[in-house]
Write a protein that holds these residues in place. Structure first.
Motif, mmCIF file in Angstrom:
data_model
loop_
_atom_site.group_PDB
_atom_site.id
_atom_site.type_symbol
_atom_site.label_atom_id
_atom_site.label_comp_id
_atom_site.label_asym_id
_atom_site.label_seq_id
_atom_site.Cartn_x
_atom_site.Cartn_y
_atom_site.Cartn_z
ATOM 1 N N ALA A 36 40.161 -1.380 -13.991
ATOM 2 C CA ALA A 36 39.153 -0.972 -13.004
ATOM 3 C C ALA A 36 38.391 -2.159 -12.431
ATOM 4 N N TYR A 37 38.212 -3.211 -13.235
ATOM 5 C CA TYR A 37 37.461 -4.393 -12.796
ATOM 6 C C TYR A 37 38.345 -5.623 -12.987
ATOM 7 N N PRO A 38 39.169 -5.949 -11.989
ATOM 8 C CA PRO A 38 40.144 -7.043 -12.145
ATOM 9 C C PRO A 38 39.519 -8.385 -12.497
ATOM 10 N N HIS A 39 38.289 -8.642 -12.036
ATOM 11 C CA HIS A 39 37.682 -9.950 -12.333
ATOM 12 C C HIS A 39 37.343 -10.112 -13.814
ATOM 13 N N PHE A 40 37.340 -9.008 -14.566
ATOM 14 C CA PHE A 40 37.139 -9.121 -16.008
ATOM 15 C C PHE A 40 38.247 -9.959 -16.653
ATOM 16 N N TYR A 41 39.432 -9.953 -16.032
ATOM 17 C CA TYR A 41 40.532 -10.739 -16.598
ATOM 18 C C TYR A 41 40.214 -12.228 -16.590
ATOM 19 N N GLU A 42 39.624 -12.720 -15.516
ATOM 20 C CA GLU A 42 39.246 -14.128 -15.454
ATOM 21 C C GLU A 42 38.173 -14.441 -16.491
ATOM 22 N N LEU A 43 37.223 -13.532 -16.668
ATOM 23 C CA LEU A 43 36.200 -13.727 -17.699
ATOM 24 C C LEU A 43 36.841 -13.758 -19.080
ATOM 25 N N SER A 106 39.775 -2.798 -21.147
ATOM 26 C CA SER A 106 39.533 -4.212 -20.866
ATOM 27 C C SER A 106 38.193 -4.652 -21.449
ATOM 28 N N VAL A 107 37.205 -3.776 -21.413
ATOM 29 C CA VAL A 107 35.891 -4.070 -22.005
ATOM 30 C C VAL A 107 36.029 -4.185 -23.519
ATOM 31 N N ARG A 217 27.734 -23.099 -25.391
ATOM 32 C CA ARG A 217 28.745 -22.823 -24.379
ATOM 33 C C ARG A 217 29.249 -21.388 -24.496
ATOM 34 N N ASP A 218 29.528 -20.958 -25.730
ATOM 35 C CA ASP A 218 29.981 -19.584 -25.945
ATOM 36 C C ASP A 218 28.951 -18.587 -25.439
ATOM 37 N N GLU A 219 27.682 -18.815 -25.811
ATOM 38 C CA GLU A 219 26.635 -17.858 -25.476
ATOM 39 C C GLU A 219 26.470 -17.716 -23.968
ATOM 40 N N LEU A 220 26.603 -18.821 -23.232
ATOM 41 C CA LEU A 220 26.497 -18.739 -21.780
ATOM 42 C C LEU A 220 27.573 -17.832 -21.193
ATOM 43 N N HIS A 221 28.788 -17.959 -21.697
ATOM 44 C CA HIS A 221 29.869 -17.129 -21.173
ATOM 45 C C HIS A 221 29.773 -15.691 -21.673
ATOM 46 N N HIS A 222 29.317 -15.505 -22.900
ATOM 47 C CA HIS A 222 29.072 -14.140 -23.368
ATOM 48 C C HIS A 222 28.009 -13.472 -22.497
ATOM 49 N N GLY A 223 26.938 -14.223 -22.229
ATOM 50 C CA GLY A 223 25.863 -13.685 -21.403
ATOM 51 C C GLY A 223 26.342 -13.319 -20.014
ATOM 52 N N ARG A 224 27.248 -14.134 -19.481
ATOM 53 C CA ARG A 224 27.782 -13.824 -18.158
ATOM 54 C C ARG A 224 28.551 -12.507 -18.179
ATOM 55 N N PHE A 225 29.403 -12.306 -19.203
ATOM 56 C CA PHE A 225 30.151 -11.050 -19.252
ATOM 57 C C PHE A 225 29.213 -9.861 -19.427
ATOM 58 N N ILE A 226 28.238 -9.978 -20.327
ATOM 59 C CA ILE A 226 27.313 -8.866 -20.549
ATOM 60 C C ILE A 226 26.565 -8.530 -19.264
ATOM 61 N N GLU A 228 27.679 -8.940 -16.235
ATOM 62 C CA GLU A 228 28.637 -8.258 -15.367
ATOM 63 C C GLU A 228 28.822 -6.801 -15.808
ATOM 64 N N LEU A 229 28.886 -6.592 -17.120
ATOM 65 C CA LEU A 229 29.030 -5.236 -17.648
ATOM 66 C C LEU A 229 27.799 -4.400 -17.314
ATOM 67 N N PHE A 230 26.625 -4.995 -17.424
ATOM 68 C CA PHE A 230 25.365 -4.312 -17.094
ATOM 69 C C PHE A 230 25.369 -3.876 -15.631
ATOM 70 N N ARG A 231 25.730 -4.794 -14.741
ATOM 71 C CA ARG A 231 25.702 -4.480 -13.313
ATOM 72 C C ARG A 231 26.721 -3.403 -12.971
ATOM 73 N N ALA A 232 27.906 -3.491 -13.577
ATOM 74 C CA ALA A 232 28.935 -2.485 -13.304
ATOM 75 C C ALA A 232 28.517 -1.114 -13.836
ATOM 76 N N THR A 233 27.883 -1.097 -15.011
ATOM 77 C CA THR A 233 27.425 0.174 -15.588
ATOM 78 C C THR A 233 26.342 0.802 -14.723
ATOM 79 N N LEU A 234 25.430 -0.018 -14.199
ATOM 80 C CA LEU A 234 24.405 0.508 -13.291
ATOM 81 C C LEU A 234 25.032 1.062 -12.015
#
Length: 345
Positions: A36-43, A106-107, A217-226, A228-234
């Motif tokens: 449903a969210y193809p850009h999740f693959y890049e993340l 994918s999530v 570094r990990d936390e920054l990318h985790h935060g980015r995915f979360i 994105e998930l927040f915005r998609a859920t809204l």
């Protein structure tokens, strides 16, 4: 309140592409070219490329240097490790809990990787302490989150939000948990990170600081995915995208900045090389960045730029080759986008 149903594991009568992030229909079969969210693959590719283990980091020099730190530095070191362990330990669980209710495979896949990495973060704190101090100090450090009054108050609200989601999983409590996961990944760690980076720029405890840079570094990318998930859920649940909920989010950021500032003044007071006013400005700057990632407006006017520029030298530039501190080896990491200022901590 829309209650969340725990996702089924495999339901072949449903489509492979999930019909919703939560309470949707999906077979459980993950086909990355049909999500449903193809850009999740890049993340997902970026997050997967971050793999490391604590045992890779050479702690020999840190073992010798720890006893040479000032008393204030040793106290701060142990308290901050205690803080980081307190925050990272539940991240493995909250990622798994959100995944359990997501009907998008994918999530689930991405959150499984995040949960594993958070588990390694927590292991790294044990590894650091076992390398530099005795068992009694290790026990005391890991008890900070249960006994230190300032730390307990600082973490009170995140504990309440996470436990609320665990006890009563709804769309709203899931969104709230995502907000606090974003705050944790993008704000709550940063006075602690600054402490270790400050040691490193004085050529102290370089092994520990290298490990912290990996976690950062990990936390920054985790935060980015979360985010994105927040915005998609809204977007999928627009009834929650209302003034009342958005104001709640802003209030949580204000409260969190107050608590992080109080904590930093408590634990970093008297540490050479750290200006506490700059630290407060850095926390507000980080809050503005996280709000932008969540799709919201900045609330701290005048904090659009990082007031602690020296930190950039001790964290990934997210732009190809990363050179670790001093004698540490170089590594190649996957290139990522510079969206949301990921090249600027």
């Amino acid at each position: 309140m829309v209650k969340l149903n725990r996702a089924t594991v495999l339901e072949p009568s449903n489509p492979n592409k999930s019909t919703a992030l939560f309470n949707g229909d999906a077979s459980g079969i993950l086909h990355w070219d049909n999500v449903a969210y193809p850009h999740f693959y890049e993340l997902r590719k970026t997050i997967r490329a971050l793999f490391w283990t604590a045992n890779e980091v050479n702690m020999v020099a840190d073992t010798k240097q720890f006893a040479q730190l000032s008393e204030k530095e040793r106290t701060a070191f142990l308290k901050i490790i205690g803080l980081l362990a307190t925050l990272d330990a539940p991240q493995t669980d909250i990622a798994s809990k959100i995944a359990a209710f997501s009907t998008d495979p994918s999530v689930k896949s991405i959150l499984a990787t995040i949960a594993d990495q958070e588990s390694e973060h927590n292991h790294s704190y044990t590894y650091v302490l076992a390398s530099v101090t005795n068992y009694d100090n290790q026990i005391a450090s890991f008890n900070e989150g249960r006994t230190d009054k300032v730390l307990l108050e600082r973490n009170e609200r995140i504990a309440a939000i996470y436990n609320e989601f665990a006890a009563d999983p709804t769309i709203q409590t899931a969104l709230k948990a995502m907000v606090y996961s974003s705050l944790l990944e993008g704000l709550f760690f940063y006075s602690g990170f600054a402490f270790f980076y400050n040691l490193a720029r004085n050529q102290k405890m370089v092994g520990t600081s290298t490990m912290i840079s990996y976690i950062n570094r990990d936390e920054l990318h985790h935060g980015r995915f979360i985010s994105e998930l927040f915005r998609a859920t809204l977007t999928e649940n627009p009834e929650y995208n209302n003034d009342e909920f958005i104001e709640w989010v802003y209030n949580q950021f204000r409260h969190s900045v107050e608590q992080e500032t109080r904590w930093s003044r408590y634990v970093l007071d008297g540490i050479d090389g750290i200006n506490l006013d700059d630290m407060e400005g850095y926390v507000k700057y980080r809050a503005n960045k996280m709000l932008r990632m969540l799709g919201l407006s900045e609330i701290y006017e005048g904090y659009e730029k990082n007031p602690m520029k020296w930190i950039k030298a001790y964290a990934d530039n997210f732009n190809g080759t990363k050179s670790d501190f001093f004698e540490q080896k170089s590594r190649q990491y996957t290139k990522t986008s510079d969206l949301n200022g990921f090249d600027d901590l």
